[in-house]
Motif scaffolding. Structure first.
Motif, short mmCIF file in Angstrom:
data_model
loop_
_atom_site.label_atom_id
_atom_site.label_comp_id
_atom_site.label_asym_id
_atom_site.label_seq_id
_atom_site.Cartn_x
_atom_site.Cartn_y
_atom_site.Cartn_z
N GLN A 95 -7.91 -3.42 -0.51
CA GLN A 95 -8.21 -2.05 -0.07
C GLN A 95 -9.46 -1.48 -0.73
O GLN A 95 -10.26 -0.82 -0.09
N GLU A 123 7.78 16.85 -7.68
CA GLU A 123 7.69 15.74 -6.72
C GLU A 123 8.86 15.74 -5.76
O GLU A 123 8.71 15.45 -4.58
N GLU A 136 2.34 1.76 -3.46
CA GLU A 136 1.33 2.21 -4.42
C GLU A 136 0.97 3.66 -4.18
O GLU A 136 0.76 4.43 -5.09
N ASP A 137 0.92 3.94 -2.88
CA ASP A 137 0.33 5.22 -2.57
C ASP A 137 1.23 6.38 -2.86
O ASP A 137 0.79 7.42 -3.30
N GLU A 138 2.50 6.17 -2.59
CA GLU A 138 3.37 7.31 -2.78
C GLU A 138 3.48 7.67 -4.26
O GLU A 138 3.62 8.82 -4.61
N HIS A 168 -7.17 19.77 -12.49
CA HIS A 168 -6.66 19.08 -11.32
C HIS A 168 -5.81 20.02 -10.46
O HIS A 168 -5.96 20.10 -9.25
N PHE A 198 8.85 18.54 -19.83
CA PHE A 198 7.65 18.61 -18.99
C PHE A 198 7.70 17.54 -17.89
O PHE A 198 7.36 17.79 -16.74
N GLN A 243 -5.86 8.81 -10.18
CA GLN A 243 -5.32 9.81 -9.27
C GLN A 243 -6.37 10.87 -8.93
O GLN A 243 -6.58 11.19 -7.75
N HIS A 269 -7.40 18.16 -18.26
CA HIS A 269 -7.69 17.71 -16.90
C HIS A 269 -6.57 18.10 -15.96
O HIS A 269 -6.78 18.29 -14.76
N VAL A 270 -5.35 18.24 -16.50
CA VAL A 270 -4.24 18.64 -15.64
C VAL A 270 -4.51 20.02 -15.05
O VAL A 270 -4.34 20.25 -13.86
N ARG A 307 -4.76 1.94 4.17
CA ARG A 307 -3.53 1.30 3.74
C ARG A 307 -3.04 0.37 4.83
O ARG A 307 -2.56 -0.72 4.57
N GLY A 341 0.83 -1.21 0.00
CA GLY A 341 0.00 0.00 0.00
C GLY A 341 0.86 1.24 0.00
O GLY A 341 0.64 2.17 -0.76
N ASP A 342 1.89 1.22 0.83
CA ASP A 342 2.76 2.38 0.88
C ASP A 342 3.33 2.70 -0.48
O ASP A 342 3.33 3.82 -0.93
N PRO A 392 1.14 7.55 -6.68
CA PRO A 392 0.06 8.42 -7.16
C PRO A 392 0.15 9.84 -6.64
O PRO A 392 -0.08 10.77 -7.40
N VAL A 393 0.50 10.00 -5.37
CA VAL A 393 0.57 11.36 -4.84
C VAL A 393 1.51 12.18 -5.69
O VAL A 393 1.24 13.30 -6.05
N ALA A 394 2.61 11.55 -6.02
CA ALA A 394 3.61 12.29 -6.75
C ALA A 394 3.14 12.63 -8.16
O ALA A 394 3.37 13.72 -8.64
N LYS A 395 2.43 11.73 -8.78
CA LYS A 395 2.14 11.99 -10.20
C LYS A 395 0.88 12.82 -10.38
O LYS A 395 0.19 12.74 -11.38
N SER A 396 0.63 13.66 -9.38
CA SER A 396 -0.64 14.35 -9.32
C SER A 396 -0.96 15.12 -10.59
O SER A 396 -2.12 15.22 -10.97
N ALA A 397 0.00 15.69 -11.24
CA ALA A 397 -0.37 16.49 -12.41
C ALA A 397 0.37 16.00 -13.64
O ALA A 397 0.68 16.75 -14.55
N GLU A 398 0.64 14.76 -13.67
CA GLU A 398 1.29 14.15 -14.84
C GLU A 398 0.40 14.32 -16.05
O GLU A 398 -0.82 14.28 -15.97
N ASP A 399 1.03 14.49 -17.18
CA ASP A 399 0.18 14.56 -18.36
C ASP A 399 -0.32 13.17 -18.69
O ASP A 399 0.17 12.17 -18.17
N ARG A 400 -1.26 13.11 -19.57
CA ARG A 400 -2.01 11.88 -19.74
C ARG A 400 -1.10 10.71 -20.12
O ARG A 400 -1.19 9.63 -19.56
N LYS A 401 -0.20 10.96 -21.05
CA LYS A 401 0.63 9.85 -21.51
C LYS A 401 1.53 9.34 -20.39
O LYS A 401 1.66 8.14 -20.18
#
Lengths: 134, 830
Positions: B146, B21, A19-21, B81, B13, B112, B77-78, B531, A16-17, A23-32
């Motif tokens: 989960q 991050e 996985e979780d970290e 978001h 980018f 996300q 969406h970015v 978690r 879980g840890d 997503p938090v980081a990729k918060s504004a990643e572009d779609r690709k």
């Protein structure tokens, strides 16, 4: 402690840890980038969780059932929602709503609800509101 | 049309995202600017730049930039978001939810965004929305435990227990192999499911589930406790008895187990059987306190005397300092209140001779004697059995035997406090502190007593002995960081007493904010608890958070704040020409000083900023950390300068009325605020609620009459804006005055029936002055006469003095001197 550790456990951190970290980081990643990253994630997830412990067929079935109850539930709540307004087709005088907002400092939605639940009678609504709870 | 990046820039980018991050904000901005040079209208890059700027503390610029980003690329969406993330950062959760939802509409598959949305929904208690989000998340990842647990939690919070249980069962059915016994997450999930079954009231099913699935749970204690509870609920007496006995064997000091055992055995009413049971355990566990102390709760007469004698002897022989604290709950019974000190006196008398007979126990018995004196000192200091002179006598005897006891000095200080001599109390408490400078408890007590004596600087110094030395801003900043609520409350109340309104409000607002922080703190747990799989604890936390502001820490600070605002409303600071009040003069000076200080500090900060600019390589970190932390109103001058104190008071009052409606102080405070705001219906609501709690309360009586007077004049007034409908409701619902009697008679009756109670007498007298101003001189004389009441306390006399002062009465000086005569040790009448 003779038992084998389940495969989902990773030294030093639960899966879980990990996985979780990410997503938090990729918060504004572009779609690709997001797609690329999550495709990195998913196979491992499926391997970890689905490999031994989870019966994929059963998961599918459970999901179907869930979808079934979900919609059934959805409609039933919808019915309830429909029922309520039916019960409360009450003509509400906007002046009364304004009075309740002014006197009781309620939001417009709450004031309207209060008025509706007392059949649009503003005196009743006021009375009920100020009566101390037993 | 949104601009499209070349391959190289796409790489850039990604660097921006990575820099964000890794918190390498400067590099991130640089890279973003590089992209923007060629593609000045690339929405995603603009958005990322805004996000990074927000992390650097430039919130306003970040918002502006994010808006530009959205204008460049509405369909990204970015951008949406990021917009949501910015709103989240400034705690505007509703707007954040809207932005996330929009982002999700553009990119329905983004886990996300879905996840961020779900967390916000549960934080805002939008359970229906949370349920939908969780369902979507489960569909996206059905193989993770989960996801299922989270959906169950969503159903649970939404009030659908059986659905929640069903979800968990569905997941269990998908498992091919039973999970290992050491799988903590599984163990917790099983226990969570068990709690769901029990919460639905089906104890047989819960027990069966516990015995099958929960048999090997890792939380052994929960297993035993739940089993005992279920068996009792199901009426399986014999097994339940056994289960509780096993629990007592695990922990013989836990009252709940004894209660459970007694309930299971069905002997709640049978004192003899209960006594026998406790005796059995007292014998079985010679060091056990609970089995000896608990019978004192229900025993009466000689039985009580005998048991109490044994208990007291045992405790005093060991010199246990908490003996009184352990027994004072019995004082609600007057028989027990009289018996206990008699037994202790007996112990002292017999102990002396015993000490002579058996010199071998001399060490122990000397301890016993001082402990006994200490007990009696506390006894006579306790509010149900107060005789301060005797208390002082006994505590001095105790100190004589053990001159270095911190406890004894502490009680001596407390006795001085009750004498109304906060100065002496603070002195003694400080002396107690020096007896053990490394004890944090006595340290905080000394600081508290200094605050009570309005020695704020000394108190802060005392506290500073235990705060982190390196905190920027000194002890006070550290106490804020550590959320030391008691100190802030006492400090605020101390400032309020001294008329330093700004600082008082500052402290109370700090406490309000600390509660906000506690509310926000739960945010991390929505994901963390899932978690870690600790669902039961998570649900407990959610329930607790929902009732957070019920806590007395909140209500005390909030009531004090409301009180300050009321005073501010009645006597605005700006026209401090009210003559009599010297506090106002002080405050004006204080405010001038504060303003001067603020100016100086601003100048200093400016100079420093210039200095820093000149050495750009130095101390950049501090600059980055500072803007978020800087307080632009350290003395609360802005808070005190409010022009609408009643609106400001509402901020504190609303949660009070919501979470502590059963507190009469809250309702009476609500009445005061609503009356000043001319919200008569709401004032009446508070008044009715207060009257339902205690109609004879001194404040309630006063408020009933004041309400009548106020609405009468309001209804007669031609300018009244009250609608006829409201008027009618007020008239018909205000039923607290008997219809046929006049106000005067109503008040006289109240006075007659409470003539021995100083506080109620004062209330009736101020009412009399209100309804017949001509009687003022006699009222003042009558107020002064409350000193002659036999039951009057120092606090009540102080209230009388305050009342006289507020009337600018000529009786003040005479009252002060006779009060000082009556309580020679008190300093408050000097």
């Amino acid at each position: 402690m003779a038992e084998k550790q389940p495969p989902t456990i990773v030294e030093g951190a639960t899966t879980g840890d990990v996985e979780d970290e990410v997503p938090v980081a990729k918060s504004a990643e572009d779609r690709k980038a997001a797609a690329a990253l999550s495709s990195l994630d998913t196979p491992r997830d499926d391997e970890a969780a689905g490999g031994k412990d989870v019966d994929q067929e059963a998961v599918k079935k459970a999901m179907d059932r869930l979808a079934g109850t979900g919609t059934a539930n959805g409609t039933s709540t919808k019915k309830e929602e429909e029922n309520k307004p039916v019960k409360k087709v009450v003509k509400v005088d906007q002046a009364d709503v304004a009075l309740l907002i002014e006197e009781l400092e309620l939001s417009k939605i709450k004031a309207t609800d209060l008025l509706k639940s007392h059949d649009g009678k503003v005196e009743e609504a006021l009375r009920a509101y100020i009566t101390p709870a037993a | 049309m949104p601009q499209v990046l070349s391959a190289k820039e796409q790489g850039l980018f990604r660097t921006v995202v990575r820099n964000y991050e890794d918190k390498q904000y400067k590099k991130g901005i640089k890279a973003a600017d590089q992209i923007l040079k060629k593609n000045p209208k690339h929405g995603d890059t603009l958005a990322m730049k805004a996000l990074i700027m927000n992390s650097q503390g430039k919130t306003d610029e970040a918002f502006a930039l994010a808006k530009v980003a959205l204008q460049c690329d509405m369909k990204s969406h970015v951008c949406w978001h990021v917009y949501g993330l910015l709103y989240r950062a400034v705690k505007n959760f509703e707007e954040a939810i809207k932005a996330y939802k929009f982002a999700l509409r553009l990119e329905p598959d983004s886990q996300q965004i879905q996840r961020d949305l779900a967390l916000l929904q549960v934080q805002m208690r939008d359970y229906q929305g949370y349920l939908n989000s969780r369902r979507a998340m489960l569909t996206a990842r059905p193989s993770a435990r989960q996801s299922w647990t989270a959906l169950a939690v969503a159903h649970h919070l939404n009030g659908n227990l059986s659905e929640a249980e069903g979800v968990l069962t569905s997941y269990e059915e998908t498992l091919k192999n039973p999970p290992s016994k050491t799988d903590f997450e599984n163990s917790e999930a099983v226990m969570y499911k068990n709690s769901l079954i029990a919460e639905q009231g089906d104890f047989q099913k819960a027990l069966d589930h516990l015995e099958s699935a929960g048999k090997h749970t890792l939380d052994r204690l929960a297993y035993y406790e739940l089993r005992a509870t279920y068996l009792t609920k199901l009426g399986r007496t014999e097994e339940a008895t056994k289960a509780y006995r096993a629990l007592i064997d695990r922990n013989s000091e836990y009252k709940m187990y004894y209660d459970g055992l007694i309930e299971a055995m069905g002997i709640s009413e049978d004192k003899a059987a209960k006594k026998q049971l406790f005796d059995e355990y007292a014998e079985k566990y010679p060091r056990c306190d609970a089995a000896r102390r608990l019978p004192l709760d229900f025993l009466e007469g000689d039985e009580f005397k005998e048991a109490a004698d044994q208990y007291i002897n045992r405790m005093l022989d060991k010199g246990v300092p908490s003996t009184f604290a352990n027994l004072k709950h019995l004082y609600s019974s007057s028989f027990k209140k009289d018996t206990l000190p008699a037994l202790v006196q007996q112990y002292i008398d017999s102990g002396k001779s015993e000490a002579n007979d058996e010199p071998k126990r001399s060490g122990d018995t000397s301890k016993g004697a001082s402990a006994a004196f200490y007990f009696l000192a506390q006894h006579y200091n306790y509010y149900r059995s107060r005789d301060l002179d005797k208390a002082m006598e006994f505590v001095e005897k105790a100190i004589e035997l053990e001159p270095n006891s911190v406890d004894f000095h502490m009680t001596q200080a407390r006795i001085w406090k009750h004498y109304g001599n906060s100065q002496k109390a603070s002195e003694i408490m400080e002396k107690a502190r020096t007896l053990d400078t490394r004890d944090r408890h006595i340290n905080t007590k000394a600081a508290k007593y200094q605050l009570r004596d309005n020695e704020g600087d000394a108190a802060l110094k005392t506290m500073g002995l235990f705060t982190r030395a390196e905190t920027v801003g000194g002890p006070l900043a550290d106490l804020h960081d550590m959320q030391c609520v008691w100190y802030l409350t006492e400090d605020g109340e101390s400032y309020a007493r001294q008329g330093k309104i700004g600082l008082a409000l500052k402290r109370f607002t700090s406490i309000y904010n600390i509660f906000d922080v506690w509310q926000e703190d739960q945010f991390d747990f929505h994901s963390f608890s899932l978690r870690k799989g600790q669902i039961r604890a998570y649900i407990d936390m959610m329930r607790w958070e929902d009732q957070l502001r019920e806590h007395t820490f909140y209500s005390r600070a909030a009531l004090s704040a409301v009180d300050v605002y009321l005073k501010l409303h009645d006597k605005p600071l700006s026209n401090g020409t009210n003559g009599n009040s010297d506090a106002n003069g002080d405050d004006a000076a204080e405010r001038k000083k504060a303003a001067k200080k603020a100016r100086k500090e601003a100048q200093k900060a400016e100079r420093e900023a210039i200095a820093k600019k000149n050495e750009p390589n130095k101390a950049t970190k501090e600059v980055e950390a500072d803007p978020k932390k800087k307080d632009d109103d350290p003395d609360g001058a802005k808070l005190a300068a409010t022009t609408e104190p009643m609106n400001d008071a509402m901020k504190f009052l609303t949660p009070l009325l919501q979470f502590s409606p059963k507190s009469i102080d809250v309702q009476t405070a609500g009445f005061e605020v609503y009356m000043r705001r001319k919200k008569y219906v709401l004032a009446l609501k508070c008044l009715l609620a207060a009257a339902a709690l205690d109609k004879e309360h001194s404040k309630v009586h006063q408020q009933i009459v004041r309400f009548k007077v106020a609405i009468d004049s309001e209804f007669e007034s031609s300018e009244s804006k009250i609608s006829p409908k409201t008027k009618e409701v007020i008239t018909s619902e205000f039923n607290l005055l008997p219809a046929s009697t006049s106000l005067t008679k109503f008040n006289d009756d109240y006075l007659a029936s409470h003539k021995d109670c100083a506080r109620r007498t004062l209330s009736a007298l101020s009412v009399r002055k209100l309804i017949s101003p001509d009687a003022a001189p006699t009222c003042e004389k009558d107020v002064a006469a409350v000193l002659k009441l036999s039951a009057i306390t120092v606090e009540e006399a102080q209230e009388a003095l305050t009342l006289l002062r507020s009337w600018n009465s000529s009786e003040v000086d005479a009252f002060k001197s006779s009060a000082a005569q009556k309580w020679p040790k008190a300093t408050i009448f000097e």
